[in-house]
Design a protein around this motif. Structure first.
Motif, PDB file in Angstrom:
ATOM      1  N   TRP A   1      -4.929   5.039 -11.925  1.00  0.00           N
ATOM      2  CA  TRP A   1      -5.603   4.287 -10.863  1.00  0.00           C
ATOM      3  C   TRP A   1      -4.709   4.178  -9.644  1.00  0.00           C
ATOM      4  O   TRP A   1      -3.512   4.434  -9.700  1.00  0.00           O
ATOM      5  CB  TRP A   1      -5.981   2.882 -11.351  1.00  0.00           C
ATOM      6  N   PHE A   2      -5.320   3.851  -8.513  1.00  0.00           N
ATOM      7  CA  PHE A   2      -4.565   3.529  -7.304  1.00  0.00           C
ATOM      8  C   PHE A   2      -5.259   2.399  -6.567  1.00  0.00           C
ATOM      9  O   PHE A   2      -6.426   2.084  -6.832  1.00  0.00           O
ATOM     10  CB  PHE A   2      -4.363   4.752  -6.400  1.00  0.00           C
ATOM     11  N   GLU A   3      -4.534   1.791  -5.651  1.00  0.00           N
ATOM     12  CA  GLU A   3      -5.049   0.599  -4.974  1.00  0.00           C
ATOM     13  C   GLU A   3      -4.314   0.401  -3.653  1.00  0.00           C
ATOM     14  O   GLU A   3      -3.175   0.857  -3.482  1.00  0.00           O
ATOM     15  CB  GLU A   3      -4.831  -0.618  -5.893  1.00  0.00           C
ATOM     16  N   THR A   4      -4.969  -0.258  -2.708  1.00  0.00           N
ATOM     17  CA  THR A   4      -4.308  -0.717  -1.482  1.00  0.00           C
ATOM     18  C   THR A   4      -4.652  -2.192  -1.297  1.00  0.00           C
ATOM     19  O   THR A   4      -5.786  -2.609  -1.529  1.00  0.00           O
ATOM     20  CB  THR A   4      -4.753   0.077  -0.246  1.00  0.00           C
ATOM     21  N   VAL A   5      -3.665  -2.988  -0.900  1.00  0.00           N
ATOM     22  CA  VAL A   5      -3.843  -4.431  -0.724  1.00  0.00           C
ATOM     23  C   VAL A   5      -3.338  -4.824   0.657  1.00  0.00           C
ATOM     24  O   VAL A   5      -2.181  -4.562   1.000  1.00  0.00           O
ATOM     25  CB  VAL A   5      -3.077  -5.222  -1.806  1.00  0.00           C
ATOM     26  N   ARG A   6      -4.180  -5.469   1.451  1.00  0.00           N
ATOM     27  CA  ARG A   6      -3.755  -5.981   2.760  1.00  0.00           C
ATOM     28  C   ARG A   6      -2.833  -7.180   2.599  1.00  0.00           C
ATOM     29  O   ARG A   6      -3.131  -8.099   1.833  1.00  0.00           O
ATOM     30  CB  ARG A   6      -4.974  -6.406   3.585  1.00  0.00           C
ATOM     31  N   LEU A   7      -1.738  -7.163   3.313  1.00  0.00           N
ATOM     32  CA  LEU A   7      -0.802  -8.279   3.327  1.00  0.00           C
ATOM     33  C   LEU A   7      -0.728  -8.872   4.737  1.00  0.00           C
ATOM     34  O   LEU A   7      -1.397  -8.384   5.655  1.00  0.00           O
ATOM     35  CB  LEU A   7       0.588  -7.807   2.872  1.00  0.00           C
ATOM     36  N   HIS A   8       0.077  -9.899   4.903  1.00  0.00           N
ATOM     37  CA  HIS A   8       0.219 -10.522   6.214  1.00  0.00           C
ATOM     38  C   HIS A   8       1.003  -9.617   7.173  1.00  0.00           C
ATOM     39  O   HIS A   8       1.725  -8.709   6.765  1.00  0.00           O
ATOM     40  CB  HIS A   8       0.936 -11.871   6.089  1.00  0.00           C
ATOM     41  N   PHE A   9       0.834  -9.892   8.462  1.00  0.00           N
ATOM     42  CA  PHE A   9       1.614  -9.242   9.530  1.00  0.00           C
ATOM     43  C   PHE A   9       1.405  -7.728   9.566  1.00  0.00           C
ATOM     44  O   PHE A   9       2.323  -6.964   9.868  1.00  0.00           O
ATOM     45  CB  PHE A   9       3.108  -9.558   9.383  1.00  0.00           C
ATOM     46  N   GLY A  10       0.181  -7.290   9.262  1.00  0.00           N
ATOM     47  CA  GLY A  10      -0.163  -5.874   9.391  1.00  0.00           C
ATOM     48  C   GLY A  10       0.424  -4.975   8.319  1.00  0.00           C
ATOM     49  O   GLY A  10       0.349  -3.744   8.431  1.00  0.00           O
ATOM     50  N   ARG A  11       0.977  -5.554   7.265  1.00  0.00           N
ATOM     51  CA  ARG A  11       1.553  -4.739   6.199  1.00  0.00           C
ATOM     52  C   ARG A  11       0.508  -4.454   5.121  1.00  0.00           C
ATOM     53  O   ARG A  11      -0.448  -5.217   4.939  1.00  0.00           O
ATOM     54  CB  ARG A  11       2.755  -5.454   5.576  1.00  0.00           C
ATOM     55  N   THR A  12       0.699  -3.336   4.414  1.00  0.00           N
ATOM     56  CA  THR A  12      -0.216  -2.933   3.350  1.00  0.00           C
ATOM     57  C   THR A  12       0.592  -2.548   2.119  1.00  0.00           C
ATOM     58  O   THR A  12       1.606  -1.846   2.228  1.00  0.00           O
ATOM     59  CB  THR A  12      -1.084  -1.741   3.773  1.00  0.00           C
ATOM     60  N   LEU A  13       0.145  -3.010   0.952  1.00  0.00           N
ATOM     61  CA  LEU A  13       0.783  -2.629  -0.312  1.00  0.00           C
ATOM     62  C   LEU A  13       0.018  -1.470  -0.928  1.00  0.00           C
ATOM     63  O   LEU A  13      -1.190  -1.567  -1.168  1.00  0.00           O
ATOM     64  CB  LEU A  13       0.791  -3.818  -1.275  1.00  0.00           C
ATOM     65  N   LEU A  14       0.716  -0.358  -1.147  1.00  0.00           N
ATOM     66  CA  LEU A  14       0.139   0.804  -1.825  1.00  0.00           C
ATOM     67  C   LEU A  14       0.538   0.764  -3.292  1.00  0.00           C
ATOM     68  O   LEU A  14       1.692   0.468  -3.630  1.00  0.00           O
ATOM     69  CB  LEU A  14       0.645   2.099  -1.194  1.00  0.00           C
ATOM     70  N   VAL A  15      -0.404   1.090  -4.172  1.00  0.00           N
ATOM     71  CA  VAL A  15      -0.162   0.996  -5.606  1.00  0.00           C
ATOM     72  C   VAL A  15      -0.722   2.233  -6.304  1.00  0.00           C
ATOM     73  O   VAL A  15      -1.823   2.690  -5.989  1.00  0.00           O
ATOM     74  CB  VAL A  15      -0.840  -0.257  -6.210  1.00  0.00           C
ATOM     75  N   VAL A  16       0.031   2.745  -7.261  1.00  0.00           N
ATOM     76  CA  VAL A  16      -0.500   3.751  -8.169  1.00  0.00           C
ATOM     77  C   VAL A  16       0.022   3.411  -9.555  1.00  0.00           C
ATOM     78  O   VAL A  16       1.180   2.983  -9.714  1.00  0.00           O
ATOM     79  CB  VAL A  16      -0.100   5.192  -7.760  1.00  0.00           C
ATOM     80  N   GLY A  17      -0.839   3.528 -10.567  1.00  0.00           N
ATOM     81  CA  GLY A  17      -0.442   3.152 -11.918  1.00  0.00           C
ATOM     82  C   GLY A  17      -1.084   4.021 -12.965  1.00  0.00           C
ATOM     83  O   GLY A  17      -2.045   4.759 -12.694  1.00  0.00           O
ATOM     84  N   ASP A  18      -0.554   3.942 -14.177  1.00  0.00           N
ATOM     85  CA  ASP A  18      -1.058   4.747 -15.287  1.00  0.00           C
ATOM     86  C   ASP A  18      -0.917   3.946 -16.571  1.00  0.00           C
ATOM     87  O   ASP A  18       0.185   3.713 -17.057  1.00  0.00           O
ATOM     88  CB  ASP A  18      -0.266   6.054 -15.390  1.00  0.00           C
ATOM     89  N   VAL A  19      -2.065   3.489 -17.101  1.00  0.00           N
ATOM     90  CA  VAL A  19      -2.071   2.764 -18.373  1.00  0.00           C
ATOM     91  C   VAL A  19      -1.906   3.767 -19.503  1.00  0.00           C
ATOM     92  O   VAL A  19      -2.548   4.819 -19.510  1.00  0.00           O
ATOM     93  CB  VAL A  19      -3.381   1.969 -18.540  1.00  0.00           C
ATOM     94  N   MET A  20      -1.067   3.454 -20.447  1.00  0.00           N
ATOM     95  CA  MET A  20      -0.819   4.375 -21.553  1.00  0.00           C
ATOM     96  C   MET A  20      -2.046   4.475 -22.452  1.00  0.00           C
ATOM     97  O   MET A  20      -2.717   3.477 -22.713  1.00  0.00           O
ATOM     98  CB  MET A  20       0.393   3.918 -22.362  1.00  0.00           C
ATOM     99  N   GLY A  21      -2.330   5.686 -22.919  1.00  0.00           N
ATOM    100  CA  GLY A  21      -3.471   5.904 -23.798  1.00  0.00           C
ATOM    101  C   GLY A  21      -4.683   6.419 -23.045  1.00  0.00           C
ATOM    102  O   GLY A  21      -4.642   6.664 -21.835  1.00  0.00           O
ATOM    103  N   HIS A  22      -5.790   6.576 -23.787  1.00  0.00           N
ATOM    104  CA  HIS A  22      -7.020   7.102 -23.230  1.00  0.00           C
ATOM    105  C   HIS A  22      -8.209   6.316 -23.773  1.00  0.00           C
ATOM    106  O   HIS A  22      -8.078   5.506 -24.676  1.00  0.00           O
ATOM    107  CB  HIS A  22      -7.185   8.583 -23.576  1.00  0.00           C
ATOM    108  N   GLY A  23      -9.350   6.587 -23.202  1.00  0.00           N
ATOM    109  CA  GLY A  23     -10.578   5.990 -23.688  1.00  0.00           C
ATOM    110  C   GLY A  23     -10.976   4.730 -22.951  1.00  0.00           C
ATOM    111  O   GLY A  23     -10.356   4.311 -21.965  1.00  0.00           O
ATOM    112  N   LEU A  24     -12.030   4.099 -23.471  1.00  0.00           N
ATOM    113  CA  LEU A  24     -12.602   2.930 -22.813  1.00  0.00           C
ATOM    114  C   LEU A  24     -11.592   1.789 -22.727  1.00  0.00           C
ATOM    115  O   LEU A  24     -11.512   1.088 -21.714  1.00  0.00           O
ATOM    116  CB  LEU A  24     -13.848   2.474 -23.571  1.00  0.00           C
TER     117      LEU A  24
END
Length: 397
Positions: free
Chosen positions: A200-223
């Motif tokens: 997955w990936f994500e972007t989060v707005r922060l204060h003062f015009g900053r943005t947090l970029l995120v990328v992650g990977d949960v271990m395993g597969h399936g639902l």
């Protein structure tokens, strides 16, 4: 004459296959059409001169497997009173005999049924002598085994479909960054028949015009992995909204996840981009390093201290700041983009940085160029990619 084109060259002994033979031969994969082909081939080898399987797909009947003397299956079999009684009431059997003036051709058909649901029909045909009661029982057993595997394949496909749709919906709609940051994301599942993962990936707005970029990977597969991915994403949004430094966000996430024994561990990379200052602050929880592509298309890895994956409860995360210019394109990704079976990870990462991105392209073009350059559509694992670039300032005057 081949076995596929005609009848067997020698009379077939009336010895039905043992149950263990049936179990070993049918259902070796989770693919329903492969199961049907195995069923037809097994019945042809052990019980008849030809066999076919008709599968019910979306309400329509389709012949998906044929083995043996196909011309016998095309003959218009004329129904007569059953020669063999149904051995299993849940799998009704029909019997036919065709006499074109020569040796009779006998046919048996039985439904592929499980728990009151019919998934299709198995047809076995033989010339000469008819099917014995023992052979009819063996045919019933083979059909029952195949029905179990077809049912399992469809339940598995439905579960994978739910997971894939959930993941696609979540990844396709990341939070919106500030207008001063351009982003483009790509998500590529490994394949339609493969279990979906927790990328997955994500972007989060922060204060003062900053943005947090995120990328992650949960271990395993399936639902379960997809559900955990959604939980990580929701929790991260809440923690990040407090405007903590990236390493402290990871520390909070790690602590929360470690308290939940049912939650799967995950790797995660955070990058807090501050366009006004031209800087990016990085923190990693067991994730591969980001790449930075310059205006001339050359790439390099960004040196980021790596802490343990989330969910271990060990903590120990650090942040590091690096400059980020308007001409730089930052690339975050999951391991499916670069890793190849049997290859050292350093070699895999060198392949990424050796790419030459066309100069002058936007962030979407960079993301597409990386996906194409590493042949990510044929990767061995799911791939998530997030590309970001500071929006160039328009001079006044």
């Amino acid at each position: 004459m081949s076995e596929r084109d005609g009848a067997h060259p020698h009379p077939r002994p009336h010895v039905p296959p043992a149950p263990t033979e049936t179990l070993d031969a049918i259902g070796t994969t989770d693919d329903e059409r492969t199961t049907c082909r195995e069923l037809a081939a097994f019945v042809f080898r052990t019980l008849g001169d030809a066999a076919a399987v008709d599968l019910t797909v979306d309400g329509a009947t389709e012949r998906v497997a044929v083995a043996g003397a196909a011309h016998l299956l095309r003959a218009p079999l004329r129904a007569v009173p059953p020669e063999v009684r149904a051995v299993d009431g849940g799998h009704p059997m029909r019997s036919w005999t065709l006499r074109p003036g020569r040796a009779p051709v006998h046919g048996l058909s039985v439904a592929l049924a499980r728990h009151g649901t019919s998934y299709g029909t198995l047809l076995a045909v033989r010339s000469g002598t008819g099917f014995t009661d023992a052979e009819a029982a063996a045919l019933h057993f083979a059909a029952r085994v195949a029905a179990v595997h077809v049912r399992h394949a469809r339940r598995l496909a439905a579960t994978e479909g739910v997971a894939l749709n959930l993941q696609r919906a979540l990844v396709a709609d990341p939070g919106r960054p500030h207008p001063n940051l351009l982003v483009a994301g790509r998500y590529l599942p490994v394949g339609t028949s493969a279990l979906v993962g927790g990328d997955w990936f994500e972007t989060v707005r922060l204060h003062f015009g900053r943005t947090l970029l995120v990328v992650g990977d949960v271990m395993g597969h399936g639902l379960d992995a997809a559900v955990d991915m959604n939980a990580y994403r929701s929790t991260l949004r809440e923690v990040a909204s407090t405007d903590l430094a990236p390493h402290r966000v990871l520390r909070q996430l790690d602590s929360l996840v470690a308290d939940d024994e049912a939650r799967r561990p995950a790797t995660c990379l955070l990058v807090r981009v501050d366009p006004a200052r031209g800087t990016a602050v990085y923190a990693s929880a067991g994730h591969l390093p980001p790449a930075l592509f310059a205006a001339d298309g050359t790439g390099r890895l960004v040196d980021v201290p790596v802490g343990p994956p989330l969910g271990t409860g060990l903590g120990g995360y650090e942040s590091v700041a690096h400059p980020l210019g308007e001409d730089d394109t930052l690339l975050l990704y999951t391991d499916g983009l670069v890793e190849r079976r049997g290859e050292d990870i350093d070699t895999s990462l060198e392949r990424l940085t050796a790419l030459r991105i066309p100069a002058g392209g936007g962030v979407a073009e960079v993301a597409d160029a990386v996906v194409a350059g590493l042949d990510a559509r044929h990767a061995e694992d799911d791939v998530a990619v997030l590309a970001a670039r500071v929006r160039a300032r328009v001079p006044h005057g």
